[in-house]
Design a protein around this motif. Structure first.
Motif, PDB file in Angstrom:
ATOM      1  N   ARG A  30      40.427  27.263  46.216  1.00 18.26           N
ATOM      2  CA  ARG A  30      39.250  28.148  45.822  1.00 18.26           C
ATOM      3  C   ARG A  30      39.184  29.724  46.358  1.00 18.26           C
ATOM      4  NH1 ARG A  30      36.326  22.159  45.557  1.00 18.26           N
ATOM      5  NH2 ARG A  30      37.494  21.488  43.990  1.00 18.26           N
ATOM      6  N   LEU A  31      39.110  29.536  47.795  1.00 13.36           N
ATOM      7  CA  LEU A  31      38.193  30.925  47.866  1.00 13.36           C
ATOM      8  C   LEU A  31      39.247  32.502  47.130  1.00 13.36           C
ATOM      9  CD1 LEU A  31      36.522  32.583  50.027  1.00 13.36           C
ATOM     10  CD2 LEU A  31      37.872  32.517  51.193  1.00 13.36           C
ATOM     11  N   VAL A  32      40.758  31.796  47.455  1.00 13.50           N
ATOM     12  CA  VAL A  32      41.609  33.623  47.042  1.00 13.50           C
ATOM     13  C   VAL A  32      41.320  32.858  45.594  1.00 13.50           C
ATOM     14  CG1 VAL A  32      43.688  33.655  47.076  1.00 13.50           C
ATOM     15  CG2 VAL A  32      43.281  32.994  48.924  1.00 13.50           C
ATOM     16  N   ASP A  33      41.117  32.454  45.068  1.00 13.07           N
ATOM     17  CA  ASP A  33      41.014  32.092  43.567  1.00 13.07           C
ATOM     18  C   ASP A  33      40.078  33.117  43.057  1.00 13.07           C
ATOM     19  OD1 ASP A  33      43.650  31.020  43.006  1.00 13.07           O
ATOM     20  OD2 ASP A  33      42.409  28.746  41.875  1.00 13.07           O
ATOM     21  N   ARG A  34      38.779  33.066  43.758  1.00 12.53           N
ATOM     22  CA  ARG A  34      37.449  33.855  43.898  1.00 12.53           C
ATOM     23  C   ARG A  34      37.521  35.136  42.959  1.00 12.53           C
ATOM     24  NH1 ARG A  34      33.746  31.020  46.770  1.00 12.53           N
ATOM     25  NH2 ARG A  34      34.751  28.930  46.782  1.00 12.53           N
ATOM     26  N   LEU A  35      38.172  35.265  44.568  1.00 12.10           N
ATOM     27  CA  LEU A  35      38.517  37.044  44.904  1.00 12.10           C
ATOM     28  C   LEU A  35      39.053  37.385  44.184  1.00 12.10           C
ATOM     29  CD1 LEU A  35      38.102  38.863  47.437  1.00 12.10           C
ATOM     30  CD2 LEU A  35      40.581  38.619  48.478  1.00 12.10           C
ATOM     31  N   ASN A  36      40.192  37.062  43.862  1.00 14.56           N
ATOM     32  CA  ASN A  36      41.270  37.928  43.321  1.00 14.56           C
ATOM     33  C   ASN A  36      41.061  37.558  41.680  1.00 14.56           C
ATOM     34  OD1 ASN A  36      43.167  38.084  44.779  1.00 14.56           O
ATOM     35  ND2 ASN A  36      44.719  36.297  44.208  1.00 14.56           N
ATOM     36  N   TYR A  37      40.029  36.958  41.021  1.00  8.63           N
ATOM     37  CA  TYR A  37      39.588  36.705  39.801  1.00  8.63           C
ATOM     38  C   TYR A  37      38.387  38.042  40.136  1.00  8.63           C
ATOM     39  CZ  TYR A  37      36.407  34.940  35.907  1.00  8.63           C
ATOM     40  OH  TYR A  37      36.263  35.505  34.714  1.00  8.63           O
ATOM     41  N   GLY A  38      37.760  38.043  41.047  1.00  5.10           N
ATOM     42  CA  GLY A  38      36.606  39.517  41.115  1.00  5.10           C
ATOM     43  C   GLY A  38      37.056  40.272  41.028  1.00  5.10           C
ATOM     44  N   ILE A  39      38.472  41.006  41.877  1.00  4.58           N
ATOM     45  CA  ILE A  39      38.751  41.988  41.967  1.00  4.58           C
ATOM     46  C   ILE A  39      39.721  42.890  40.878  1.00  4.58           C
ATOM     47  CG2 ILE A  39      40.425  42.871  43.100  1.00  4.58           C
ATOM     48  CD1 ILE A  39      40.393  42.345  45.573  1.00  4.58           C
ATOM     49  N   GLY A  40      40.815  40.699  40.193  1.00  6.78           N
ATOM     50  CA  GLY A  40      41.061  41.382  39.423  1.00  6.78           C
ATOM     51  C   GLY A  40      40.383  42.033  37.923  1.00  6.78           C
ATOM     52  N   ARG A  41      38.951  41.058  37.946  1.00  5.21           N
ATOM     53  CA  ARG A  41      37.537  41.426  36.833  1.00  5.21           C
ATOM     54  C   ARG A  41      37.588  42.997  37.210  1.00  5.21           C
ATOM     55  NH1 ARG A  41      37.929  38.677  32.243  1.00  5.21           N
ATOM     56  NH2 ARG A  41      36.352  39.199  31.966  1.00  5.21           N
ATOM     57  N   MET A  42      37.162  43.642  37.887  1.00  6.55           N
ATOM     58  CA  MET A  42      37.008  45.269  38.154  1.00  6.55           C
ATOM     59  C   MET A  42      38.119  45.727  38.387  1.00  6.55           C
ATOM     60  SD  MET A  42      34.420  44.687  41.707  1.00  6.55           S
ATOM     61  CE  MET A  42      35.731  43.691  42.869  1.00  6.55           C
ATOM     62  N   ALA A  43      39.473  45.569  38.851  1.00  5.57           N
ATOM     63  CA  ALA A  43      40.602  46.800  38.376  1.00  5.57           C
ATOM     64  C   ALA A  43      40.747  46.742  37.230  1.00  5.57           C
ATOM     65  CB  ALA A  43      41.695  46.039  39.053  1.00  5.57           C
ATOM     66  N   MET A  44      40.282  45.759  35.762  1.00  2.96           N
ATOM     67  CA  MET A  44      41.009  46.196  34.258  1.00  2.96           C
ATOM     68  C   MET A  44      40.011  47.493  34.078  1.00  2.96           C
ATOM     69  SD  MET A  44      39.916  42.347  33.080  1.00  2.96           S
ATOM     70  CE  MET A  44      39.363  42.401  31.600  1.00  2.96           C
ATOM     71  N   TYR A  45      38.551  47.577  35.037  1.00  2.00           N
ATOM     72  CA  TYR A  45      37.731  48.712  34.228  1.00  2.00           C
ATOM     73  C   TYR A  45      38.537  50.100  34.942  1.00  2.00           C
ATOM     74  CZ  TYR A  45      34.400  45.573  33.376  1.00  2.00           C
ATOM     75  OH  TYR A  45      33.515  44.349  32.509  1.00  2.00           O
ATOM     76  N   LEU A  46      39.309  49.905  35.341  1.00  2.00           N
ATOM     77  CA  LEU A  46      40.453  51.296  36.380  1.00  2.00           C
ATOM     78  C   LEU A  46      40.643  51.659  34.862  1.00  2.00           C
ATOM     79  CD1 LEU A  46      41.771  49.978  39.081  1.00  2.00           C
ATOM     80  CD2 LEU A  46      39.471  52.339  38.584  1.00  2.00           C
ATOM     81  N   LEU A  47      41.083  51.166  33.549  1.00  2.00           N
ATOM     82  CA  LEU A  47      41.986  51.710  32.575  1.00  2.00           C
ATOM     83  C   LEU A  47      41.006  52.333  32.064  1.00  2.00           C
ATOM     84  CD1 LEU A  47      43.897  51.286  31.346  1.00  2.00           C
ATOM     85  CD2 LEU A  47      43.135  49.333  29.302  1.00  2.00           C
TER      86      LEU A  47
END
Length: 185
Positions: free
Chosen positions: A10-27
Motif C-alpha cells: 500500500r505504501l509503495v502504491d501510494r508513493l508511485n501513484y503520487g509521483i506518477g501523477r506529478m510526472a504527468m505534468y512534466l509533459l
C-alpha cells in the motif's frame, strides 16, 4: 499475507501513484520548452539550452512515469495464451517474469548509481583503516555541449526512477505470491 507486506504494498502504491501523477505534468513543461525553442528560433537568436533541457525533461517524464504505468497496468502484454489461463497459473507466470524483472532492474539501478557517482566525481581512494576506502569528491561531470549543464541531477532522477520501478516490481511479486496462496491484497 503478513501485515508488513500488505503495508509495504500500500505504501509503495501510494508513493508511485503520487509521483506518477506529478510526472504527468512534466509533459506540459516539455511543451513549454519546445514552444520557447520554436519562438526563439523564429524571433530571437536560438537558445542553446532548449534541446538538452527537453531531453532531460523527457527522460524524467519517462523514468518517473514507469512505475505509475506499471501500477496502472498500461504496459503492453502479449496474451495469446495468458488470457485463457486461470488466475493461479497467471500468477505463477507473473511471479517468474517479475522475478526476472527485479534482477534486471537491480542491475540497471546499480549501473545508474555508478553513473550518478561518476557524475559527482566520486573516486574511491586506497583502502585505509580496516580495509575501508573513503570517497574523494572530484570534478562534477558536465555535458560536452555549448550549454554545459551538470549531469548529476538527471542521473539522480534515473536512480530514483529505477528504484521506484524496483519497489513496484516487488509489490507485484508480493501480490502474485498472495494470489498463488489464494489470498488477496
Amino acid at each position: 499475507m503478513p501485515r508488513w507486506s500488505i503495508a509495504f504494498v500500500r505504501l509503495v502504491d501510494r508513493l508511485n501513484y503520487g509521483i506518477g501523477r506529478m510526472a504527468m505534468y512534466l509533459l506540459f513543461a516539455l511543451m513549454a520548452i519546445l514552444m520557447w525553442s520554436t519562438f526563439s528560433k523564429l524571433v530571437l537568436t536560438p537558445s542553446l539550452w532548449t534541446l538538452e533541457m527537453a531531453q532531460f525533461v523527457m527522460v524524467a517524464y519517462y523514468i518517473l512515469g514507469g512505475p505509475y504505468s506499471m501500477q496502472m497496468g498500461a504496459h503492453v502484454r502479449m496474451d495469446l495464451m495468458y488470457a485463457r489461463w486461470d488466475i493461479r497459473k497467471q500468477a505463477w507466470t507473473d511471479a517468474f517474469t517479475v522475478f526476472a524483472l527485479i534482477i534486471y532492474l537491480g542491475i540497471m539501478l546499480w549501473g545508474a548509481f555508478d553513473s550518478f557517482s561518476y557524475s559527482l566525481g566520486v573516486k574511491w581512494g586506497e583502502p585505509g583503516l580496516f580495509g575501508l576506502s573513503w570517497p574523494e569528491i572530484g570534478r562534477l561531470e558536465r555535458s560536452p555541449t555549448a550549454w554545459r549543464p551538470y549531469l548529476w541531477p538527471i542521473k539522480a532522477i534515473l536512480c530514483l526512477g529505477f528504484f521506484l520501478m524496483l519497489l513496484q516490481s516487488i509489490t507485484y511479486l508480493i501480490r502474485d505470491i498472495a494470489t498463488i496462496r489464494g489470498e488477496e491484497i
